[in-house]
Structure formats: C-alpha cells, structure tokens
Scaffold this active site. Structure first.
Site, short mmCIF file in Angstrom:
data_model
loop_
_atom_site.label_atom_id
_atom_site.label_comp_id
_atom_site.label_asym_id
_atom_site.label_seq_id
_atom_site.Cartn_x
_atom_site.Cartn_y
_atom_site.Cartn_z
N GLU A 132 -7.07 -3.31 -2.12
CA GLU A 132 -7.81 -4.57 -2.42
C GLU A 132 -7.65 -5.42 -1.44
O GLU A 132 -7.01 -6.00 -0.66
CB GLU A 132 -7.13 -5.43 -3.53
CG GLU A 132 -7.10 -4.59 -5.08
CD GLU A 132 -8.26 -4.81 -5.53
OE1 GLU A 132 -9.01 -5.38 -5.35
OE2 GLU A 132 -8.45 -3.80 -6.46
N CYS B 87 -9.63 -14.20 -2.14
CA CYS B 87 -10.29 -13.11 -1.63
C CYS B 87 -11.64 -13.04 -2.28
O CYS B 87 -12.67 -12.67 -1.74
CB CYS B 87 -9.54 -11.79 -1.71
SG CYS B 87 -8.89 -11.54 -3.01
N GLY C 55 5.57 -7.07 7.47
CA GLY C 55 4.67 -6.10 7.10
C GLY C 55 4.69 -5.06 8.09
O GLY C 55 5.09 -3.76 7.75
N PRO C 56 4.83 -5.02 9.54
CA PRO C 56 4.77 -3.96 10.34
C PRO C 56 6.08 -3.13 10.51
O PRO C 56 6.16 -2.11 10.84
CB PRO C 56 4.40 -4.48 11.61
CG PRO C 56 3.87 -5.99 11.48
CD PRO C 56 4.37 -6.37 9.90
N GLY D 113 6.84 -2.99 5.57
CA GLY D 113 5.65 -2.56 4.82
C GLY D 113 5.24 -1.22 5.20
O GLY D 113 4.87 -0.24 4.54
N LYS E 41 7.10 -4.67 -1.43
CA LYS E 41 7.01 -5.22 -0.51
C LYS E 41 6.26 -6.68 -0.34
O LYS E 41 5.14 -6.35 -0.30
CB LYS E 41 6.81 -4.43 0.82
CG LYS E 41 7.56 -4.92 2.24
CD LYS E 41 7.13 -6.25 2.51
CE LYS E 41 5.81 -6.41 3.31
NZ LYS E 41 5.67 -7.67 3.64
N GLY F 63 10.66 -8.35 3.60
CA GLY F 63 10.64 -8.05 5.01
C GLY F 63 9.37 -8.28 5.48
O GLY F 63 8.27 -8.58 4.75
N GLU G 252 -14.36 -13.46 6.63
CA GLU G 252 -13.59 -14.05 5.65
C GLU G 252 -12.77 -15.13 6.40
O GLU G 252 -11.99 -14.87 7.31
CB GLU G 252 -12.66 -12.97 5.13
CG GLU G 252 -11.94 -13.71 3.96
CD GLU G 252 -11.09 -12.74 3.05
OE1 GLU G 252 -10.21 -11.76 3.81
OE2 GLU G 252 -11.19 -12.58 2.12
P1 NAP Z 1 -1.84 -8.79 5.83
O1 NAP Z 1 -1.42 -9.18 7.20
O2 NAP Z 1 -2.90 -7.85 5.22
O3 NAP Z 1 -0.84 -8.87 4.65
C1 NAP Z 1 -0.76 -8.22 3.25
C2 NAP Z 1 0.64 -7.50 3.10
O4 NAP Z 1 0.69 -6.25 3.92
C3 NAP Z 1 1.70 -8.33 3.56
O5 NAP Z 1 2.70 -8.03 2.59
C4 NAP Z 1 2.10 -8.04 4.73
O6 NAP Z 1 3.20 -8.49 5.35
C5 NAP Z 1 1.66 -6.54 4.73
N1 NAP Z 1 1.61 -5.93 5.95
C6 NAP Z 1 1.21 -6.43 7.30
N2 NAP Z 1 1.13 -5.64 8.32
C7 NAP Z 1 1.40 -4.30 7.73
C8 NAP Z 1 1.33 -2.87 8.16
N3 NAP Z 1 1.01 -2.79 9.25
N4 NAP Z 1 1.82 -2.15 7.46
C9 NAP Z 1 2.22 -2.23 6.01
N5 NAP Z 1 2.10 -3.42 5.51
C10 NAP Z 1 1.57 -4.42 6.32
O7 NAP Z 1 -2.59 -10.14 5.50
P2 NAP Z 1 -2.12 -11.75 5.60
O8 NAP Z 1 -1.44 -11.85 6.94
O9 NAP Z 1 -1.13 -12.04 4.41
O10 NAP Z 1 -3.56 -12.52 5.72
C11 NAP Z 1 -4.42 -12.47 6.62
C12 NAP Z 1 -5.95 -12.11 6.09
O11 NAP Z 1 -5.81 -11.19 5.05
C13 NAP Z 1 -6.41 -13.59 5.36
O12 NAP Z 1 -7.12 -14.44 6.24
C14 NAP Z 1 -7.49 -12.85 4.56
O13 NAP Z 1 -8.48 -12.51 5.19
C15 NAP Z 1 -6.85 -11.72 4.06
N6 NAP Z 1 -6.17 -11.72 2.82
C16 NAP Z 1 -6.84 -10.99 1.81
C17 NAP Z 1 -6.55 -11.04 0.53
C18 NAP Z 1 -6.76 -10.37 -0.78
O14 NAP Z 1 -6.41 -10.70 -1.77
N7 NAP Z 1 -8.04 -9.61 -0.47
C19 NAP Z 1 -4.83 -11.70 0.22
C20 NAP Z 1 -4.32 -12.31 1.27
C21 NAP Z 1 -4.90 -12.16 2.68
P3 NAP Z 1 3.51 -9.69 6.06
O15 NAP Z 1 3.49 -11.01 5.09
O16 NAP Z 1 4.77 -9.68 6.70
O17 NAP Z 1 2.38 -10.02 6.93
#
Ligand code: NAP
Ligand code: MG
Length: 462
Positions: free
Chosen positions: A245, A279, A203-204, A207, A170, A201, A369
C-alpha cells in the site's frame, strides 16, 4: 499509557536483544515523551520463530473460534478507546477529537468487520468435482507507517488473524506507543501466545530484517513507494507473497454540473484532515476553466477557516520536507492563495493550511506526494482534458468525482486509473476494497478482498 521497554514476543514482554532506544516525540511541542527499544535482526528472528511455532495451532482453530478472538480484540479496543486516542494525539499530534473519531473509531469498525467476516467467509467451496479450501498464507511480516498508526496495524492484523495467519509487526518508529497499546489489547483479548508479535525498531534495521526473513511467507507493507519497491524486489527474489500500500496523488474532479461550493469545501477538508498526512487525500483539485476563479476563492476561504484546528506534522523531517515542497511550488510559478512555507508557530511541526492556484499538471506539487496540508487547484478545458490530468501521475490510489447526478460522475470515475473513487461525497465504507492502481501498490486491504490477501487456495479433486 506507560511505554514498555521490551518486545511483545510469544505472548509476553521480553527484553530486547540490544540496548538501542528510539525517542518518541510529541510533534505539537517537540518534547520527548517516551523511549522504546530499537529492535535488531535478533529480535525479529525471535519474533518470527514465535509466530512460526504458533501457526499450526492458530491455522487449525475453526473460523468461529478465530472470529470470537477478533471480536474480543474489538471489544478491548472499544474499552480502551480513550487511551488509544490520547496516545495517538501524543505521538502523532492529531487533534484529540480527530483521534477519537478517526484514529480510534475506524480501527474499531475494521476489527468488527473482520470478526463478522471470519465467521461468515466461505473458507471452503465446491467447484465441479473439486473442493477448494482457503488456507492461511502462513507467517505475515507487517510493516506499517505512522500516518494512521492504529488503522494501518488493524487493517493488516485483523484480516491476518481472521485468515488463520500469525504475525510479526514492525510499526513506524514515530508511533510505537500505539503499537504497544495494540499488543496489550491483543493480550487482553486472549489471542494465543505467538499469534501476534511486536518488534519496535527502525525501518532499515528491524523492518528490513523482517522483510528478508526466510520464515516470513507474506510481507504486507504500507508506506512510501521508494521503500515499497525495495520490499517488492526482496520478496520477489525469495518468491514470497507481498502486499504493498504505497503513496498517492489523488484527483478531486469537479465537473461543471456539480455543486461547486460543496465540492470545494469537502475537497479542502479531505486534504486538511490529519494535516494532509493521508495517502488517499485528494491533493489535486481539478476545476473547469469557467469556474476556476470562483473555486480558487472558495478554496482559499475554506483553508483560512481551517486555521488553528489543524495538527502538526509528525516529525521535523516531514516538516522540512513539506515546507520545501511549498517553496518549490512558488519557485515553479504556482500562486499561493492560502498558507505558505513559513512555520505558523514557534514550537511544534506545524504548517498552515495551504492552497496553490495556477498549478499546471507537470509541476512538482502536482506530481509528487507532499504528505502535508497542501491542495493544488488545476484548470481543465473539457472532460478529456480532465481525464488526462487526473490519470497523469504515477499514482492511482483514490479520487473523487462531483457532478449534477451520480450517473455522470460514475461515467467519469470508470475512466480513472485508480482504486477508489468517492462519488459526490460518498462516505467511507470499511468493507470496500482499498488499494492502488499503478505505483500506488499491489493488493487490497479491508473487507473480503483484504481477507483474501492472507489466504491461499488448495484444491482437492474427487
Ligand atoms: P516509509 O519510510 O516508507 O515507512 C513505512 C514503514 O516502513 C515504517 O515502518 C518504516 O520504518 C519502514 N521502513 C523504512 N525503510 C525500510 C526498509 N528499508 N525496509 C523495511 N522497512 C522499512 O515512509 P515514512 O518515512 O513513514 O514516510 C515517508 C513518505 O511515505 C511520506 O511522505 C509519504 O509519501 C509516504 N507514506 C505513505 C503512506 C501510505 O499510507 N500510503 C503512509 C505513510 C507514508 P521507520 O518508521 O523506521 O521509517
Ligand atoms: Mg521512514
């Protein structure tokens, strides 16, 4: 590339169960460039079933056979490198040369490394009167972010394939076209039907359905710490393996004996690359008080030089969030010496390369972050002070140490609570384990450590 209007499940593009779609936006000009289907729990279930059905055959394929298919996948990525770079640029906004070198280049290296590891790894070893087999964990649910769209996928899928696991991916809603292109590459590489499956699709919805699915044996997640905690809790309740990660707030520690100009220049470039959406970026620069003013001037100059070469942020939400952090920094008393919260262009989600001076360790910009092109310069008085500051966040993903010689830098690095440290500008190594201490995560990616995440052991005693 042309967007697919279905999911890649069981070796073919199938119609999605529902009719909802995700708009894909070019963040450089805010135009809608494509639509992809928004998957539901039904799509996830179909994909997990396909992965489960393909598992016995793939797990029983000898390592050399799996290695050959991963090598073929690498070759397709090489052949389609230009298309990969253009796709990442279109949906993430990264400048094309960066997409070519990093977004397309690094996954090719990583896929190549797993083709070799699959062929050479000791999947069987003798321990006294036992034979220990490293067997695949099973069906992997992979959930990836948008910041390095293809790298984040390959860093999970390549070792999972090498291990003999099957996968449901996903990908991030912001970068689904790169994921579809990857699915095409998997198909072209002759990887058997059902071994890799893609459900685009939200995340919520998709995912969460994947993380909660009973048919998934290991959830491998990269993204925010907030979502990671939720996924870890869900996996824990089901006694399911989990790899996380998560975020980072890495320190770039410049010791007084270092080449200051080099350390500051490389440090600023490390943060500005990918518009700060990395990150592991060294977003806190720690400088001795005797060199602080000089470092501030050098950092401001380096950021100003970056100017227009920086790409936009991925979406409107991140744009607002990062500018909000910059405003918060000003409000808490940090001093702007480059950039600022104003959008530098009328169109696109751009933020100017920003440098804060007079940042103290407890300020929000030094603790949270930001995920944007913002670097904070923090002053320290002696090495113990520097160590306290470097270790003084909830994160521990990466970092850097600069000193007159490597031994001095290594001595400091060994005291840092972090998973990776670059010594005097050390180069990226695709075989080095990558992952976090503290709240930056659980588990490691890349190299043999990354492969081990997808294996479980079975011991036979004689
Ligand atoms: P995120 O919301 O954690 O998204 C990461 C992945 O998880 C995406 O595929 C996301 O789908 C999915 N996801 C979101 N909510 C979920 C849930 N409840 N259950 C299962 N999967 C779910 O992160 P983001 O919105 O892309 O970015 C927000 C922050 O995350 C950034 O500002 C940064 O701080 C951090 N980040 C860290 C890394 C890293 O490599 N460590 C990378 C990217 C972001 P969607 O795409 O639909 O949200
Ligand atoms: Mg999100």
């Amino acid at each position: 590339m042309k967007a697919h209007d279905g999911m890649y499940i069981g070796g073919e593009w199938r119609a999605a169960a529902g009719t909802d779609a995700i708009e894909v936006v070019d963040p450089a000009n805010e135009q809608i460039i494509a639509h992809v289907p928004a998957g539901t729990a039904e799509d996830v279930d179909a994909a997990v079933r396909a992965a489960r059905a393909a598992l016995p055959g793939w797990a029983a394929t000898p390592p050399a056979g799996r290695a050959a298919r991963v090598a073929a996948l690498r070759d397709v990525l090489v052949a389609r490198k230009g298309e990969i770079a253009a796709t990442v640029t279109a949906e993430l906004g990264a400048p094309l040369p960066f997409s070519q070198a990093v977004h397309a280049g690094v996954p090719i290296l990583v896929a190549g490394s797993y083709a070799e590891l699959a062929a050479s790894y000791a999947f069987e070893e003798k321990v006294g009167n036992s034979t220990v087999y490293a067997e695949p964990v099973g069906v992997v649910g992979a959930i990836t972010p948008w910041n390095y769209p293809l790298h984040q996928i390959v860093a999970k899928v390549a070792p999972a394939l090498a291990a003999g696991c099957t996968i449901v991916l996903k990908p991030a809603e912001d970068t689904p076209l790169t994921a579809q292109l990857f699915a095409e590459a998997v198909h072209e590489a002759g990887i058997p039907a059902g071994v890799f499956n893609l459900v685009t699709g939200l995340g919520p919805v998709a995912g969460q359905a994947l993380a909660e699915h009973d048919g998934v044996d290991l959830v491998s997640f990269t993204g925010s710490t907030a979502v990671g905690k939720q996924i870890g809790a869900t996996a824990g309740a089901a006694v399911k393996r989990v790899a996380l990660e998560l975020g980072g707030k890495s320190a770039n520690v410049i010791l007084p004996s270092a080449d200051l100009a080099k350390a500051v220049g490389v440090g600023v470039a490390n943060v500005m690359g990918n518009s700060g959406q990395t990150c592991s970026a060294w977003t806190r620069m720690l400088v001795h008080s005797s060199q602080y003013d000089e470092a501030v001037a050098l950092a401001a100059e380096a950021a100003a030089k970056y100017g227009d070469r920086i790409g936009p942020l991925v979406n409107a939400k991140q744009h607002a969030r990062v500018r909000g952090y910059i405003e918060r920094g000003v409000a808490e008393g940090a001093r702007l010496v480059a950039g600022g919260p104003e959008a530098p262009r009328e169109q696109g989600y751009f933020v100017s390369p920003t440098v804060f001076a007079d940042v103290t360790p407890e300020m929000t910009v030094a603790q949270e972050e930001i995920f944007g092109p913002v670097v904070s310069l923090i002053r320290y008085e002696d090495e113990d002070d520097a160590l306290r500051i470097a270790n003084g966040t909830v994160y521990g993903l990466a970092g850097a140490v600069w000193a007159g010689d490597d031994a001095e830098a290594v001595a400091f690095a060994r005291r840092m609570d972090t998973g990776q440290v670059d010594i005097n500008g050390g180069r990226f190594n695709p075989l080095a384990p990558f992952g976090g201490y503290k709240q930056s995560g659980v588990g490691r990616e890349l190299g043999s450590h990354g492969l081990a995440e997808y294996l479980q052991t079975k011991s036979l005693q004689f």
